[in-house]
Design an enzyme around this catalytic site. Structure first.
Site, mmCIF file in Angstrom:
data_model
loop_
_atom_site.group_PDB
_atom_site.id
_atom_site.type_symbol
_atom_site.label_atom_id
_atom_site.label_comp_id
_atom_site.label_asym_id
_atom_site.label_seq_id
_atom_site.Cartn_x
_atom_site.Cartn_y
_atom_site.Cartn_z
ATOM 1 N N ARG A 110 -5.847 -83.653 27.040
ATOM 2 C CA ARG A 110 -6.791 -82.669 27.561
ATOM 3 C C ARG A 110 -6.210 -82.022 28.820
ATOM 4 N NH1 ARG A 110 -9.789 -87.498 26.608
ATOM 5 N NH2 ARG A 110 -11.321 -87.279 24.913
ATOM 6 N N LYS A 118 -11.795 -89.263 29.523
ATOM 7 C CA LYS A 118 -13.231 -89.241 29.771
ATOM 8 C C LYS A 118 -13.740 -90.655 30.019
ATOM 9 C CE LYS A 118 -14.324 -85.062 27.173
ATOM 10 N NZ LYS A 118 -15.113 -84.479 26.054
ATOM 11 N N ARG A 144 -3.913 -79.131 21.913
ATOM 12 C CA ARG A 144 -4.435 -80.454 21.559
ATOM 13 C C ARG A 144 -4.927 -80.452 20.101
ATOM 14 N NH1 ARG A 144 -6.836 -85.246 23.608
ATOM 15 N NH2 ARG A 144 -9.001 -85.607 23.005
ATOM 16 N N HIS A 202 -10.340 -90.557 21.696
ATOM 17 C CA HIS A 202 -11.707 -90.380 21.223
ATOM 18 C C HIS A 202 -12.404 -91.730 21.128
ATOM 19 C CE1 HIS A 202 -10.729 -86.318 19.061
ATOM 20 N NE2 HIS A 202 -11.024 -86.161 20.338
ATOM 21 N N TYR A 219 -10.613 -82.898 12.667
ATOM 22 C CA TYR A 219 -9.282 -82.387 12.374
ATOM 23 C C TYR A 219 -8.937 -82.503 10.898
ATOM 24 C CZ TYR A 219 -9.056 -82.319 17.381
ATOM 25 O OH TYR A 219 -9.338 -82.056 18.694
#
Length: 310
Positions: A158, A182, A259, A282, A291
């Site tokens: 990211r 994150k 990404r 993730h 994806y």
């Protein structure tokens, strides 16, 4: 209105909420939404050392929305924040708290398409070849830009993770980089030889030259902005937008394009979905599965355009 109100930002927000509740007669749910959004703005502004309402400017408001976007807030939430702050700055300009209305030109980021933009392997090669040709001049800016794009694509990270990387996070021997994702979750991701070469050129020739030109540099940051500080998210957006400018295809020209592209290319090449999930950081496999939909959409498009009986 000509009423003059306290110019301190927090106090001005409280006055606006009172106005919304009593003078405009807005419902309590609407007022609470305003209060929540504007409290976030006050906190963000304080982080930028802005505590006076007169310190609000269009760039700060835009940065506030960009930061929310990078934290993954829903588009509807960002649109509501934009509406809340426009209501506040309009009131503030009408009451004399602000001389002008900076929110009048503020727009929330456009909603993303249902599927993320993906560029082809040939297009990625074209972009990197063009950046490489510019970097051959050994100018620090092009050396940095090449390293930025190479790393975004190679590691599928990211943009918020990229700008937070320190020099010590990079392992040029093992070809890995440590990033903070994150939820403050740390992970180590690999990158390839082309990215290593670009990073070494930046660290050995570009970064020292840019630091010398700026007169000082943030000592720990891997990537520096033109003034020697840690590069910001919006600067990376500009770098990527320039790199992708002119490429065919619709969709955003931001760092997440690389990404999305890297994840799709990995799956197209036979990578395991759970391995891609770990690479991307993730929390849920369901997030990574988008994806597979991108790959399916590309396959359908190829079929539609190439098959004689499509």
């Amino acid at each position: 209105m000509t009423e003059q109100t306290d110019g301190r930002l927090a106090a001005a927000v409280e006055s606006f909420l009172e106005h919304a509740r009593h003078a405009r007669g807005l419902g309590e749910q609407t007022v609470r939404a305003y209060a929540n959004d504007l409290d976030q703005l006050v906190r963000f502004a304080a982080g930028r050392r802005v505590t006076d309402a007169r310190g609000l400017g269009l760039e700060l408001l835009r940065d506030w929305l960009w930061e929310a976007d990078q934290r993954g807030l829903a588009r509807s939430t960002i649109a509501r924040r934009s509406s809340s702050v426009r209501a506040f700055t309009r009131w503030a300009s009408e009451t004399g708290v602000l001389g002008t209305d900076p929110g009048a030109r503020l727009r929330a980021p456009k909603g993303a398409a249902h599927l993320p933009r993906v560029v082809s392997s040939d297009q990625v090669r074209t972009v990197l070849d063009q950046l490489g040709a510019l970097a051959d001049t050994d100018e620090p800016g092009p050396l940095r830009d090449l390293a930025v794009v190479e790393l975004l694509y190679a590691a599928a990270i990211r943009v918020s993770e990229l700008v937070g990387i320190d020099v010590v996070d990079l392992d040029r021997t093992r070809l890995t980089v440590r990033v903070l994702g994150k939820g403050s979750k740390e992970r180590v991701v690999p990158f390839g030889v082309p990215a290593r070469d670009a990073l070494e050129a930046w660290l050995d020739r570009g970064r020292p030259a840019l630091a010398a030109r700026a007169g000082a540099a943030e000592p720990s940051a891997l990537f520096l902005g033109d003034r020697g500080g840690r590069i910001g998210v919006r600067s990376v957006y500009r770098i990527v937008a320039r790199a992708l400018d002119g490429l065919p295809g619709a969709g955003p020209n931001g760092p997440h394009t690389f990404r999305h592209t890297a994840a799709t290319h990995l799956l197209d090449g036979g990578a395991d979905l759970r391995a891609v999930q770990e690479l991307l950081g993730h929390a849920s496999l369901g997030t990574t599965q988008i994806y597979t939909h991108v790959s399916s959409a590309r396959l359908r498009e190829v079929y539609r355009t190439a098959h004689p009986r499509a």
